[in-house]
Design an enzyme around this catalytic site. Structure first.
Site, PDB file in Angstrom:
ATOM      1  N   ASP A  80       0.713  -1.211  -0.268  1.00 20.71           N
ATOM      2  CA  ASP A  80      -0.100   0.046   0.223  1.00 20.71           C
ATOM      3  C   ASP A  80       0.872   1.274  -0.087  1.00 20.71           C
ATOM      4  OD1 ASP A  80      -2.088  -1.667   0.238  1.00 20.71           O
ATOM      5  OD2 ASP A  80      -2.686  -0.903   2.182  1.00 20.71           O
ATOM      6  N   ASP A 118       0.435   3.756   1.637  1.00 20.50           N
ATOM      7  CA  ASP A 118       0.382   4.552   2.996  1.00 20.50           C
ATOM      8  C   ASP A 118       1.015   3.810   4.148  1.00 20.50           C
ATOM      9  OD1 ASP A 118      -1.648   2.532   3.239  1.00 20.50           O
ATOM     10  OD2 ASP A 118      -3.225   4.000   2.982  1.00 20.50           O
ATOM     11  N   TRP A 164     -13.357  -1.594  -2.339  1.00 19.82           N
ATOM     12  CA  TRP A 164     -12.580  -1.785  -1.225  1.00 19.82           C
ATOM     13  C   TRP A 164     -12.957  -3.192  -0.453  1.00 19.82           C
ATOM     14  CZ3 TRP A 164     -13.538  -3.154   3.728  1.00 19.82           C
ATOM     15  CH2 TRP A 164     -12.443  -3.234   4.552  1.00 19.82           C
ATOM     16  N   GLU A 175     -10.036  -8.373  -1.214  1.00 19.40           N
ATOM     17  CA  GLU A 175      -9.171  -8.960  -2.449  1.00 19.40           C
ATOM     18  C   GLU A 175      -7.610  -9.798  -1.600  1.00 19.40           C
ATOM     19  OE1 GLU A 175      -8.987  -5.830  -1.288  1.00 19.40           O
ATOM     20  OE2 GLU A 175      -6.920  -5.712  -1.142  1.00 19.40           O
ATOM     21  N   ASP A 176      -7.376  -9.006  -0.435  1.00 18.46           N
ATOM     22  CA  ASP A 176      -6.168  -9.661   0.452  1.00 18.46           C
ATOM     23  C   ASP A 176      -6.651 -11.004   1.101  1.00 18.46           C
ATOM     24  OD1 ASP A 176      -8.012  -8.247   1.914  1.00 18.46           O
ATOM     25  OD2 ASP A 176      -6.901  -7.619   3.332  1.00 18.46           O
ATOM     26  N   MET A 182       0.518   3.613   9.318  1.00 15.87           N
ATOM     27  CA  MET A 182      -0.482   3.950   8.162  1.00 15.87           C
ATOM     28  C   MET A 182      -0.669   5.307   8.322  1.00 15.87           C
ATOM     29  SD  MET A 182      -3.976   2.220   6.679  1.00 15.87           S
ATOM     30  CE  MET A 182      -4.944   3.526   7.244  1.00 15.87           C
ATOM     31  N   HIS A 205      -6.138   8.241   6.835  1.00 16.98           N
ATOM     32  CA  HIS A 205      -6.955   8.876   5.427  1.00 16.98           C
ATOM     33  C   HIS A 205      -8.573   8.352   5.448  1.00 16.98           C
ATOM     34  CE1 HIS A 205      -7.027   4.750   3.720  1.00 16.98           C
ATOM     35  NE2 HIS A 205      -6.132   4.660   4.304  1.00 16.98           N
ATOM     36  N   ARG A 248     -11.622   7.013   3.452  1.00 12.65           N
ATOM     37  CA  ARG A 248     -11.950   6.141   2.532  1.00 12.65           C
ATOM     38  C   ARG A 248     -12.128   6.814   1.161  1.00 12.65           C
ATOM     39  NH1 ARG A 248     -14.584   1.389   3.461  1.00 12.65           N
ATOM     40  NH2 ARG A 248     -12.821   1.315   4.830  1.00 12.65           N
TER      41      ARG A 248
HETATM   42  C1  UD2 Z   1      -6.524  -2.239   3.749  1.00 13.07           C
HETATM   43  C2  UD2 Z   1      -5.488  -3.073   3.403  1.00 13.07           C
HETATM   44  C3  UD2 Z   1      -5.198  -3.013   2.045  1.00 13.07           C
HETATM   45  C4  UD2 Z   1      -6.404  -3.496   1.196  1.00 13.07           C
HETATM   46  C5  UD2 Z   1      -7.513  -2.639   1.607  1.00 13.07           C
HETATM   47  C6  UD2 Z   1      -8.818  -3.500   1.086  1.00 13.07           C
HETATM   48  C7  UD2 Z   1      -4.499  -2.218   5.596  1.00 13.07           C
HETATM   49  C8  UD2 Z   1      -3.244  -1.437   6.027  1.00 13.07           C
HETATM   50  N1  UD2 Z   1      -4.137  -2.224   4.110  1.00 13.07           N
HETATM   51  O1  UD2 Z   1      -6.440  -0.820   3.311  1.00 13.07           O
HETATM   52  O2  UD2 Z   1      -3.995  -3.867   1.853  1.00 13.07           O
HETATM   53  O3  UD2 Z   1      -6.512  -4.939   1.367  1.00 13.07           O
HETATM   54  O4  UD2 Z   1      -7.708  -2.663   3.085  1.00 13.07           O
HETATM   55  O5  UD2 Z   1      -8.862  -3.184  -0.098  1.00 13.07           O
HETATM   56  O6  UD2 Z   1      -4.996  -3.055   6.133  1.00 13.07           O
HETATM   57  N2  UD2 Z   1      -5.375   3.200  -3.454  1.00 13.07           N
HETATM   58  C9  UD2 Z   1      -4.982   4.484  -3.883  1.00 13.07           C
HETATM   59  N3  UD2 Z   1      -6.208   5.376  -4.273  1.00 13.07           N
HETATM   60  C10 UD2 Z   1      -7.372   5.029  -3.908  1.00 13.07           C
HETATM   61  C11 UD2 Z   1      -7.830   3.979  -3.421  1.00 13.07           C
HETATM   62  C12 UD2 Z   1      -6.757   2.834  -2.896  1.00 13.07           C
HETATM   63  O7  UD2 Z   1      -3.974   4.746  -4.341  1.00 13.07           O
HETATM   64  O8  UD2 Z   1      -8.302   5.766  -4.325  1.00 13.07           O
HETATM   65  C13 UD2 Z   1      -4.187   2.208  -2.950  1.00 13.07           C
HETATM   66  C14 UD2 Z   1      -3.066   2.540  -2.073  1.00 13.07           C
HETATM   67  O9  UD2 Z   1      -1.889   2.039  -2.177  1.00 13.07           O
HETATM   68  C15 UD2 Z   1      -3.832   2.507  -0.699  1.00 13.07           C
HETATM   69  C16 UD2 Z   1      -4.295   0.878  -0.986  1.00 13.07           C
HETATM   70  O10 UD2 Z   1      -5.029   1.211  -2.161  1.00 13.07           O
HETATM   71  O11 UD2 Z   1      -3.001   2.479   0.439  1.00 13.07           O
HETATM   72  C17 UD2 Z   1      -5.560   0.300  -0.160  1.00 13.07           C
HETATM   73  O12 UD2 Z   1      -6.481   1.202   0.073  1.00 13.07           O
HETATM   74  P1  UD2 Z   1      -6.886   2.001   1.353  1.00 13.07           P
HETATM   75  O13 UD2 Z   1      -5.745   2.463   1.866  1.00 13.07           O
HETATM   76  O14 UD2 Z   1      -7.986   2.972   1.204  1.00 13.07           O
HETATM   77  O15 UD2 Z   1      -7.449   0.915   2.274  1.00 13.07           O
HETATM   78  P2  UD2 Z   1      -7.126   0.596   3.883  1.00 13.07           P
HETATM   79  O16 UD2 Z   1      -6.339   1.309   4.343  1.00 13.07           O
HETATM   80  O17 UD2 Z   1      -8.413   0.148   4.334  1.00 13.07           O
HETATM   81 MN    MN Z   2      -4.777   2.533   3.974  1.00 17.85          MN
END
Ligand code: UD2
Ligand code: MN
Length: 355
Positions: free
Chosen positions: A203, A205, A265, A268-269, A295, A298, A300
């Site tokens: 990711d 972030d 969202w 997939e993982d 992290m 941020h 959604r």
């Molecule tokens: C969690 C998981 C992530 C993934 C996601 C579900 C953690 C730290 N990470 O992230 O691996 O499984 O859930 O899909 O728990 N991104 C962009 N632009 C966008 C949207 C996403 O660049 O508009 C990329 C970016 O690299 C981001 C990653 O996709 O870090 C995951 O998206 P997120 O950070 O919004 O989701 P998060 O933090 O819940």
């Molecule tokens: Mn994130």
């Protein structure tokens, strides 16, 4: 007797001729020997020295690597010295790190780092890395996060003595985000540039706060972000595989890569986790202290709302994984950019099917 003397005179002439021929032959041999010797003596150092070559060394450059394997020595250092394989534990690691997202960061120093080549490429000059690592970041509209990532990660990866390249895979357009498909694209595109044999999917972030958490591949697929601040430095559940993970080329191919059909969202993982376990693999992880990471907070993203199909899809991984993956990947590259800090590839990954 006269006949004898006559013959003797002939013999004498023949012998003299033979001596002359031998002398000529010997001189030619000596001249050649001396010339070759002086050429050899001139060969020495700089010809092979790429140690501090400027940034544009071709990606598939002069490594004496075997097909997939790790080269044991390298010829980059000219002065008749060969490079040894990098040690299992990199010597310059610092352990726990200070990582702070409250202050803006500047990339100017990194941009001048002569050890980084175009495309965010690095290989240590002091030894030959054991693996060739492509780091793949799924991306859209997170410039500020990318800046932090680059600022913190390049020095860490360099201290880890990795032979690595950074690939930012940006989804073009304003369709729903598709993280896993972007990761497949990254795998595919990275292999066009270099003989990578390890893939770290991260990711944008997430930053480790201990550099002993090595961004490389292991005997089993690796989950690296095991203790995140956002989960109170705990694993949220045992099968959790989100955030940052690494798979060797072989491990990745064994599961047919990642799913292409998770739009939005989540899920997939877990699908990737299912694939790994259905192929008989287990998850390797660093210990809890070393695996700590932060992290960037941020909201959604608008175009990455929770995927309503995720639960049904996860329950069907076994049936879908052989047909949905790297074997069925379709996309088109819309543009790309190489800076000293990364290779960015902008891609059209298609549209989410209407529900
Ligand atoms: C969690 C998981 C992530 C993934 C996601 C579900 C953690 C730290 N990470 O992230 O691996 O499984 O859930 O899909 O728990 N991104 C962009 N632009 C966008 C949207 C996403 O660049 O508009 C990329 C970016 O690299 C981001 C990653 O996709 O870090 C995951 O998206 P997120 O950070 O919004 O989701 P998060 O933090 O819940
Ligand atoms: Mn994130």
């Amino acid at each position: 007797m006269a006949e004898f003397y006559g013959n003797f005179g002939g013999l004498q002439r023949t012998c003299s001729l033979l001596v002359v021929v031998c002398v000529i032959h010997l001189s030619v041999v000596i001249v050649f020997y001396l010339r070759n010797f002086s050429t050899l003596a001139r060969i020495p150092t700089p010809v092979l020295s790429l140690q501090h070559e400027p940034t544009l060394a071709p990606e598939n450059s002069t490594r004496n690597s075997s097909a997939l394997g790790t080269p044991e020595v390298d010829i980059r250092q000219g002065d008749n010295q060969t490079l040894q394989e990098c040690p299992e534990t990199p010597p310059r690691l610092e352990g726990p790190l200070h990582v702070d997202f409250s202050e803006p960061v500047k990339l100017d120093k990194l941009l001048k780092n002569p050890e980084l080549s175009l495309g965010g490429r690095y290989m240590p000059s002091e030894c030959v890395s054991q693996q060739k690592v492509a780091i793949i970041i799924p991306f859209r509209d997170r410039e500020m996060h990318l800046k932090y990532w680059l600022y913190y990660m390049h020095p860490i990866l360099q201290r880890q003595q990795l032979d690595y390249g950074v690939f930012v895979i940006e989804q073009d357009g304003d369709e729903t985000f598709n993280r896993a498909k972007l990761l497949n694209v990254g795998y595919n595109e990275a292999l066009k540039e270099y003989d990578y044999n390890c893939f770290v999917f991260s990711d944008v972030d997430l930053i480790p706060i201990d550099d002993r958490n090595l961004y490389k591949c292991y005997d089993q697929p690796r989950h690296l972000s095991v203790a995140m601040d956002k989960f109170g430095f705990q694993l949220p559940y045992n099968q959790y595989f989100g955030g940052v993970s690494s798979l060797s080329k072989e491990q990745y191919l064994k599961i047919n890569g990642f799913p292409n059909n998770y739009w939005g969202w989540g899920g997939e993982d877990d699908d990737v986790y299912n694939r790994l376990s259905f192929r008989g693999m287990t998850i390797s992880r660093p210990d809890h202290n070393i695996g700590k990471c932060k992290m960037i907070r941020h909201a959604r993203d608008k175009l990455n709302q929770p995927n309503p199909q995720r639960f049904t899809r996860i329950s069907r991984t076994r049936e879908t994984m052989d047909t949905d993956g790297i074997s069925s990947l379709e996309y088109s590259v819309v543009g790309w950019e190489k800076t000293r800090l990364y290779t960015k590839i902008v891609v059209d990954v298609g549209k989410a099917p209407h529900l």
